[in-house]
Design an enzyme around this catalytic site. Structure first.
Site, PDB file in Angstrom:
ATOM      1  N   HIS A   1       0.841  -1.203   0.000  1.00 56.68           N
ATOM      2  CA  HIS A   1       0.000   0.000   0.000  1.00 56.68           C
ATOM      3  C   HIS A   1       0.869   1.244   0.000  1.00 56.68           C
ATOM      4  O   HIS A   1       1.068   1.854   1.054  1.00 56.68           O
ATOM      5  CB  HIS A   1      -0.898  -0.007   1.246  1.00 56.68           C
TER       6      HIS A   1
ATOM      7  N   GLU B   1      -9.234   3.311  12.127  1.00 58.52           N
ATOM      8  CA  GLU B   1      -9.120   2.358  13.223  1.00 58.52           C
ATOM      9  C   GLU B   1      -8.314   2.942  14.388  1.00 58.52           C
ATOM     10  O   GLU B   1      -8.657   2.731  15.553  1.00 58.52           O
ATOM     11  CB  GLU B   1      -8.473   1.048  12.738  1.00 58.52           C
TER      12      GLU B   1
ATOM     13  N   ILE C   1       2.257   4.291   2.153  1.00 54.78           N
ATOM     14  CA  ILE C   1       1.536   5.214   3.037  1.00 54.78           C
ATOM     15  C   ILE C   1       0.631   4.402   3.958  1.00 54.78           C
ATOM     16  O   ILE C   1       0.253   3.274   3.647  1.00 54.78           O
ATOM     17  CB  ILE C   1       0.688   6.246   2.264  1.00 54.78           C
TER      18      ILE C   1
END
Length: 161
Positions: free
Chosen positions: A38, A52, A44
Site C-alpha cells: 500500500h 481504526e 503510506i
C-alpha cells in the site's frame, strides 16, 4: 504501532475524564507487509487504519471513563476525512473527545495530528456493552496497561506519561 496485530496506538499522552478527552501517541512502522502493498514504491498508512487508530483511541477513552466495566464496539463512522498522506516512521498524535454517552451508546470526535496539523478526523459511534467474555475483559485491561491507562483511571487535568 504494529499494523499486523492491529495495535495502532502506542502510548497515552493525556487523559481528562471530565470532560472526556484523550491524546495517544503512535509511530507508523517503517517496515510492514501492509506498507509493502500500500502502495509499492509509495508506501503510506492506509486510510482505514487511520480510522481504526481513531476508533482505538476513542475506545480507550470510553474504557477509562467507565473504569473498564463496559466494552466499546465501533458501530458507525461518519464524516471521515483523510486530509494527507502518512508516511512510514511518522509520529502521530491521535486524539478523541467524548461528544455523548448514555443508554449503551457513545459518540466521539477523533482526529489525527502530525506536527500539530490535522491529517484525519471522523465522528465515531460505539455500542457499549458489558464484556461478553472474561478473556476479552482481561485482554482489554492488559492493552490499557500496555498504553499507560490504568483500568481505574482517575480524572487528570494534566499530562501523563
Amino acid at each position: 504501532m504494529e499494523f499486523e496485530s492491529f495495535r495502532l496506538v502506542d502510548q497515552l499522552e493525556r487523559l481528562t475524564l471530565d470532560p472526556g478527552r484523550i491524546a495517544m501517541r503512535g509511530v507508523v512502522p517503517t517496515r510492514s507487509t501492509i506498507l509493502d502493498a500500500h502502495f509499492p514504491g509509495h508506501p503510506i498508512m492506509p486510510g482505514v487504519l487511520m480510522v481504526e487508530a481513531m476508533a482505538q483511541t476513542s475506545g480507550f477513552l470510553l474504557l477509562a471513563i467507565n473504569k473498564a466495566e463496559r466494552m466499546p464496539f465501533l458501530a458507525e463512522v461518519k464524516e471521515a476525512k483523510l486530509r494527507a498522506f502518512v508516511a512510514p516512521g511518522t509520529v502521530l498524535s491521535i486524539e478523541a473527545d467524548l461528544e455523548h454517552e448514555g443508554s449503551g451508546y457513545a459518540v466521539t470526535h477523533g482526529r489525527i495530528l502530525r506536527d500539530g496539523k490535522r491529517v484525519a478526523e471522523a465522528e465515531l459511534r460505539f455500542r457499549t456493552v458489558p464484556f461478553p467474555s472474561a478473556e476479552l475483559a482481561a485482554m482489554t485491561r492488559a492493552e490499557m496497561a500496555r498504553v499507560g491507562i490504568p483500568a481505574t483511571a482517575e480524572p487528570t487535568d494534566g499530562e501523563r506519561a
